[in-house]
Design a protein around this motif. Sequence first.
Motif, PDB file in Angstrom:
ATOM      1  N   HIS A  19       0.646  -1.521  -0.380  1.00 22.29           N
ATOM      2  CA  HIS A  19      -0.074   0.062  -0.032  1.00 22.29           C
ATOM      3  C   HIS A  19       0.578   1.096   0.096  1.00 22.29           C
ATOM      4  CE1 HIS A  19      -2.733   3.483   2.046  1.00 22.29           C
ATOM      5  NE2 HIS A  19      -2.969   3.195   0.882  1.00 22.29           N
ATOM      6  N   LEU A  20       2.239   0.866   0.307  1.00 24.62           N
ATOM      7  CA  LEU A  20       2.785   1.932   0.864  1.00 24.62           C
ATOM      8  C   LEU A  20       3.797   2.569  -0.015  1.00 24.62           C
ATOM      9  CD1 LEU A  20       4.530   2.010   4.233  1.00 24.62           C
ATOM     10  CD2 LEU A  20       2.545   3.498   3.995  1.00 24.62           C
ATOM     11  N   ASP A  21       3.509   1.712  -1.266  1.00 25.70           N
ATOM     12  CA  ASP A  21       4.368   1.601  -2.030  1.00 25.70           C
ATOM     13  C   ASP A  21       3.564   2.333  -3.773  1.00 25.70           C
ATOM     14  OD1 ASP A  21       6.770   0.625  -1.624  1.00 25.70           O
ATOM     15  OD2 ASP A  21       6.511  -1.552  -2.723  1.00 25.70           O
ATOM     16  N   THR A  22       2.092   2.416  -3.317  1.00 22.82           N
ATOM     17  CA  THR A  22       1.226   3.324  -4.277  1.00 22.82           C
ATOM     18  C   THR A  22       1.582   4.331  -3.994  1.00 22.82           C
ATOM     19  OG1 THR A  22      -0.707   3.281  -2.663  1.00 22.82           O
ATOM     20  CG2 THR A  22      -0.588   1.076  -4.834  1.00 22.82           C
ATOM     21  N   GLN A  27       3.297  11.881   0.423  1.00 27.97           N
ATOM     22  CA  GLN A  27       2.361  11.149   1.165  1.00 27.97           C
ATOM     23  C   GLN A  27       2.903  10.376   2.270  1.00 27.97           C
ATOM     24  OE1 GLN A  27      -0.142   9.257  -1.314  1.00 27.97           O
ATOM     25  NE2 GLN A  27      -1.631  10.798  -1.248  1.00 27.97           N
ATOM     26  N   MET A  28       4.370  10.024   1.704  1.00 29.09           N
ATOM     27  CA  MET A  28       4.745   8.766   2.115  1.00 29.09           C
ATOM     28  C   MET A  28       6.431   9.324   3.167  1.00 29.09           C
ATOM     29  SD  MET A  28       5.731   5.566   2.541  1.00 29.09           S
ATOM     30  CE  MET A  28       6.925   5.336   3.703  1.00 29.09           C
ATOM     31  N   LEU A  84       2.840  -3.095  12.375  1.00 29.89           N
ATOM     32  CA  LEU A  84       1.447  -2.990  11.684  1.00 29.89           C
ATOM     33  C   LEU A  84       1.266  -3.805  10.362  1.00 29.89           C
ATOM     34  CD1 LEU A  84       3.682   0.370  10.643  1.00 29.89           C
ATOM     35  CD2 LEU A  84       1.628  -0.221  12.569  1.00 29.89           C
ATOM     36  N   THR A  85      -0.669  -4.219  10.192  1.00 30.94           N
ATOM     37  CA  THR A  85      -1.079  -4.574   9.982  1.00 30.94           C
ATOM     38  C   THR A  85      -1.943  -4.864   8.356  1.00 30.94           C
ATOM     39  OG1 THR A  85      -2.815  -4.810  10.978  1.00 30.94           O
ATOM     40  CG2 THR A  85      -1.123  -6.857  12.053  1.00 30.94           C
ATOM     41  N   ASN A  86      -2.287  -3.885   8.489  1.00 30.10           N
ATOM     42  CA  ASN A  86      -2.835  -3.056   7.400  1.00 30.10           C
ATOM     43  C   ASN A  86      -3.108  -1.998   7.195  1.00 30.10           C
ATOM     44  OD1 ASN A  86      -4.544  -3.661   9.419  1.00 30.10           O
ATOM     45  ND2 ASN A  86      -5.992  -3.356   8.194  1.00 30.10           N
ATOM     46  N   SER A  87      -2.557  -1.006   5.988  1.00 27.40           N
ATOM     47  CA  SER A  87      -3.037   0.686   6.241  1.00 27.40           C
ATOM     48  C   SER A  87      -4.197   0.750   4.500  1.00 27.40           C
ATOM     49  CB  SER A  87      -1.577   1.502   5.676  1.00 27.40           C
ATOM     50  OG  SER A  87      -1.183   0.620   4.249  1.00 27.40           O
ATOM     51  N   PHE A  88      -4.308   2.367   5.675  1.00 27.21           N
ATOM     52  CA  PHE A  88      -5.366   2.909   4.198  1.00 27.21           C
ATOM     53  C   PHE A  88      -5.344   4.439   4.372  1.00 27.21           C
ATOM     54  CE2 PHE A  88      -6.903   1.666   8.292  1.00 27.21           C
ATOM     55  CZ  PHE A  88      -8.613   2.157   8.051  1.00 27.21           C
ATOM     56  N   GLN A  89      -6.909   4.379   3.623  1.00 30.67           N
ATOM     57  CA  GLN A  89      -6.095   6.363   2.831  1.00 30.67           C
ATOM     58  C   GLN A  89      -8.219   6.061   3.973  1.00 30.67           C
ATOM     59  OE1 GLN A  89      -6.263   8.331   0.002  1.00 30.67           O
ATOM     60  NE2 GLN A  89      -7.314  10.220   0.732  1.00 30.67           N
ATOM     61  N   LYS A  90      -8.534   6.627   5.382  1.00 30.03           N
ATOM     62  CA  LYS A  90      -9.621   6.417   5.397  1.00 30.03           C
ATOM     63  C   LYS A  90     -10.524   8.245   5.011  1.00 30.03           C
ATOM     64  CE  LYS A  90     -10.992   7.387  10.543  1.00 30.03           C
ATOM     65  NZ  LYS A  90     -10.688   8.228  11.493  1.00 30.03           N
TER      66      LYS A  90
END
Length: 115
Positions: A19-22, A27-28, A84-90
Amino acid sequence: MKRISFYLTGSGKSPVQEHLDTLSDKQMTKIAWVLKLVRDLEPIPSNYLKKLVNTDDIWEVRADVGRNTFRLLGFFSGRELIVLTNSFQKKTQKTPSREIKLAEKRKRDYLSRRK
């Protein structure tokens, strides 16, 4: 100082890293800055790390970049390691329950493979 790692699936993939690679460089950079604060500060301000209520001890790392809000969910394994298990844009006020359930599932998987 704490250590932060990304959850790896049984096949060795890192959903958080994918996800972070996108994300854009801006943002990163902000997310990396927040992760450094979480790693280094004691105590960690609640606007960057907060325990989610009514969960299986899931924590939320919070990063705001302009009008974009990013969340990384995870858990403590011991006192010093944050996984850290998952990431997303809220996109809403409330953390989506499917993301919390996914974090809890990955936590169980991580802990079962550690034994």
